[in-house]
Design an enzyme around this catalytic site. Structure first.
Site, PDB file in Angstrom:
ATOM      1  N   ARG A   1      51.882  65.540  11.659  1.00  0.00           N
ATOM      2  CA  ARG A   1      53.161  66.143  12.078  1.00  0.00           C
ATOM      3  C   ARG A   1      54.198  66.029  10.963  1.00  0.00           C
ATOM      4  O   ARG A   1      54.436  64.933  10.446  1.00  0.00           O
ATOM      5  CB  ARG A   1      53.654  65.426  13.351  1.00  0.00           C
ATOM      6  CG  ARG A   1      54.997  65.889  13.863  1.00  0.00           C
ATOM      7  CD  ARG A   1      54.933  67.273  14.447  1.00  0.00           C
ATOM      8  NE  ARG A   1      56.224  67.690  14.963  1.00  0.00           N
ATOM      9  CZ  ARG A   1      56.507  68.945  15.253  1.00  0.00           C
ATOM     10  NH1 ARG A   1      55.601  69.899  15.128  1.00  0.00           N
ATOM     11  NH2 ARG A   1      57.711  69.264  15.711  1.00  0.00           N
TER      12      ARG A   1
ATOM     13  N   PHE B   1      35.123  45.275  45.787  1.00  0.00           N
ATOM     14  CA  PHE B   1      35.577  43.890  45.963  1.00  0.00           C
ATOM     15  C   PHE B   1      36.866  43.977  46.782  1.00  0.00           C
ATOM     16  O   PHE B   1      37.889  44.455  46.270  1.00  0.00           O
ATOM     17  CB  PHE B   1      35.836  43.317  44.565  1.00  0.00           C
ATOM     18  CG  PHE B   1      36.430  41.957  44.465  1.00  0.00           C
ATOM     19  CD1 PHE B   1      35.613  40.849  44.272  1.00  0.00           C
ATOM     20  CD2 PHE B   1      37.808  41.773  44.492  1.00  0.00           C
ATOM     21  CE1 PHE B   1      36.167  39.573  44.129  1.00  0.00           C
ATOM     22  CE2 PHE B   1      38.364  40.510  44.345  1.00  0.00           C
ATOM     23  CZ  PHE B   1      37.539  39.408  44.163  1.00  0.00           C
TER      24      PHE B   1
ATOM     25  N   ILE C   1      41.619  49.096  47.369  1.00  0.00           N
ATOM     26  CA  ILE C   1      40.291  48.645  46.961  1.00  0.00           C
ATOM     27  C   ILE C   1      39.629  49.692  46.056  1.00  0.00           C
ATOM     28  O   ILE C   1      39.327  50.807  46.504  1.00  0.00           O
ATOM     29  CB  ILE C   1      39.407  48.331  48.194  1.00  0.00           C
ATOM     30  CG1 ILE C   1      40.144  47.354  49.132  1.00  0.00           C
ATOM     31  CG2 ILE C   1      38.048  47.778  47.749  1.00  0.00           C
ATOM     32  CD1 ILE C   1      40.654  46.079  48.471  1.00  0.00           C
TER      33      ILE C   1
ATOM     34  N   GLU D   1      43.939  42.566  39.469  1.00  0.00           N
ATOM     35  CA  GLU D   1      43.178  41.346  39.111  1.00  0.00           C
ATOM     36  C   GLU D   1      44.124  40.224  38.665  1.00  0.00           C
ATOM     37  O   GLU D   1      43.823  39.457  37.743  1.00  0.00           O
ATOM     38  CB  GLU D   1      42.106  41.666  38.064  1.00  0.00           C
ATOM     39  CG  GLU D   1      41.160  42.739  38.597  1.00  0.00           C
ATOM     40  CD  GLU D   1      39.764  42.662  38.039  1.00  0.00           C
ATOM     41  OE1 GLU D   1      39.361  41.591  37.587  1.00  0.00           O
ATOM     42  OE2 GLU D   1      39.075  43.694  38.099  1.00  0.00           O
ATOM     43  N   GLY D   2      45.260  40.120  39.362  1.00  0.00           N
ATOM     44  CA  GLY D   2      46.262  39.107  39.043  1.00  0.00           C
ATOM     45  C   GLY D   2      47.337  39.714  38.163  1.00  0.00           C
ATOM     46  O   GLY D   2      47.076  40.064  37.013  1.00  0.00           O
TER      47      GLY D   2
END
Ligand SMILES: Cc1cc2nc3c(=O)[nH]c(=O)nc-3n(C[C@H](O)[C@H](O)[C@H](O)COP(=O)(O)OP(=O)(O)OC[C@H]3O[C@@H](n4cnc5c(N)ncnc54)[C@H](O)[C@@H]3O)c2cc1C
Length: 390
Positions: free
Chosen positions: A269, A123, A157, A364-365
């Site tokens: 731990r 895309f 991309i 994606e924003g």
């Protein structure tokens, strides 16, 4: 409101968990250290049916609900964000964009290939001068007979260097802004396409392929258009709303991976004669991680369930992506500290989780853009401004 997963949901979750633990987990460290995209994993991924996700069965898909897709991405994200990212781009971003915009012939040609991983899709929206500001993109589509020629440059991309098909967003006229955008399907090996890896050593997602793509007079035919001419912005958004759900789910997965690793570590731990998890400071860290994980899982599944119910979910997807990605960074940051010196090495996965989580905040924003979408939606239109326009 029923929070119980159905037997079918659990079966999808288990299928994804099996692939993640048996195939991805043994390879994740080497993929991160060596930065190589593994085509054997792609073949195995294709065989799981997970790439077919929400695509209809008669088009080669798996017919998942959106909730089931999100559950599968959580499982993959808990182990390896590079492959979760691949799955999101291939099946949600590109798959859903094709499903909702392509002609019947395009769907029949592309979707069975996409669902099996026989063809890789990318895309291509981002450009060096157009990231968050999509309408500013300058890749041109110049009319050429019954088709176009594409000229421009795309960057960052995902799958760009290996894709068989690249969906390139280009403008017929930059002065038209969003209304000038169209989406063109370009073969990865088309004449005039030149691809190169992004420069530098990437912070995270090192087992993924991210490319710069040069388009120099690339010919596209009339039937290579995805959606109508000028509808490119809506076409991109129809993919991004699904892709962002996959990113939110991936961020929940990172938190799950961090939480599981930290809980085991805190029980094993010992320092000062005690399990470190018996110190209240460590319990507070575990509690914060747990609350973030549980709350963002619910936000993500709610956004998916709304879509399954046929309701709009743009706002809820942005809320889920924003909250889950911020929480993933917090959890991974806390996990590196909890692991002490071990967290500082690629021998433990938590450092990779932190580096990967930063990527989820960007693509994606970005987190800023998600909060803008949320804030703008909350404010609604200014009625005074609307009255003035009349
Ligand atoms: C790992 C990875 C994979 C990617 N995969 C793809 C892909 O497959 N396809 C694709 O097209 N792109 C992809 N991208 C690109 C990604 O979508 C962009 O990086 C992203 O949209 C941001 O654009 P930018 O990097 O140019 O930042 P810019 O938009 O330049 O933003 C710079 C900073 O300014 C902030 N900012 C910008 N505008 C505003 C505003 N209006 N208000 C407040 N703050 C603002 C941003 O939030 C950011 O902090 C990928 C990126 C990465 C890192």
């Amino acid at each position: 409101m029923d929070f119980t997963l159905s037997a079918a949901d659990v079966a999808v979750q288990e299928r994804a968990r099996k692939f993640a633990t048996e195939v991805l987990a043994p390879r994740a460290r080497a993929a991160d250290e060596q930065g190589v995209f593994d085509h054997d994993v792609l073949r195995l991924f294709g065989a799981t049916g997970l790439l077919g996700a929400q695509l209809p069965k008669d088009l080669g898909g798996s017919g998942f609900s959106h909730v089931q897709f999100a559950l599968s991405m959580i499982e993959l994200g808990a182990v390896d964000s590079s492959w979760r990212g691949f799955g999101t781009v291939q099946s949600a971003l590109c798959g859903q964009m094709i499903l909702h915009n392509a002609s019947a012939a395009q769907r029949a040609a592309w979707l069975p290939e996409l669902a099996t991983g026989r063809a890789v899709f990318a895309f291509a929206l981002t450009e060096p001068e157009a990231g968050s500001d999509v309408a500013a993109l300058s890749t041109r589509a110049v009319a050429d007979g019954d088709g176009w020629r594409l000229q421009g440059e795309k960057c960052w991309i995902t799958n760009g260097g290996i894709a068989d098909w690249i969906f390139v967003f280009a403008t017929v006229d930059p002065a038209l802004g969003r209304k000038g955008l169209s989406c063109f399907a370009v073969r990865g090996n088309a004449q005039g396409v030149r691809r190169e890896r992004m420069e530098g050593i990437e912070l995270g997602h090192r087992g993924a392929d991210h490319a710069r793509i040069h388009l120099d007079g690339v010919r596209v035919n009339a039937n290579d258009l995805l959606g109508a001419q000028g509808a490119g912005f809506a076409v991109a958004m129809s993919g991004l709303e699904h892709g962002r759900l996959g990113v939110a789910a991936g961020a929940v997965g990172i938190q799950q991976g961090c939480f599981d690793a930290c809980l085991s570590f805190a029980r094993e731990r010992r320092q000062f004669g005690k399990r470190i998890g018996d110190f209240q400071l460590i319990q507070k860290e575990l509690a914060d991680m747990h609350v973030d994980l549980e709350s963002t899982r619910l936000l993500t599944l709610r956004a998916a369930a709304l879509r399954d119910a046929g309701q709009p979910n743009l706002h809820e997807v942005s809320v889920a992506k924003y909250a889950a990605c911020e929480a993933a960074v917090r959890s991974a940051n806390a996990a590196v500290l909890m692991f002490g010196s071990r967290g500082y090495s690629s021998a433990a996965p938590v450092g990779r989780f932190l580096r990967d989580a930063k990527g989820l905040q960007i693509y994606e924003g970005t987190a800023h853009i998600q909060s803008l979408i949320i804030g703008r939606g909350l404010m609604g239109r200014d009625s005074a401004e609307q009255d003035q326009r009349k």
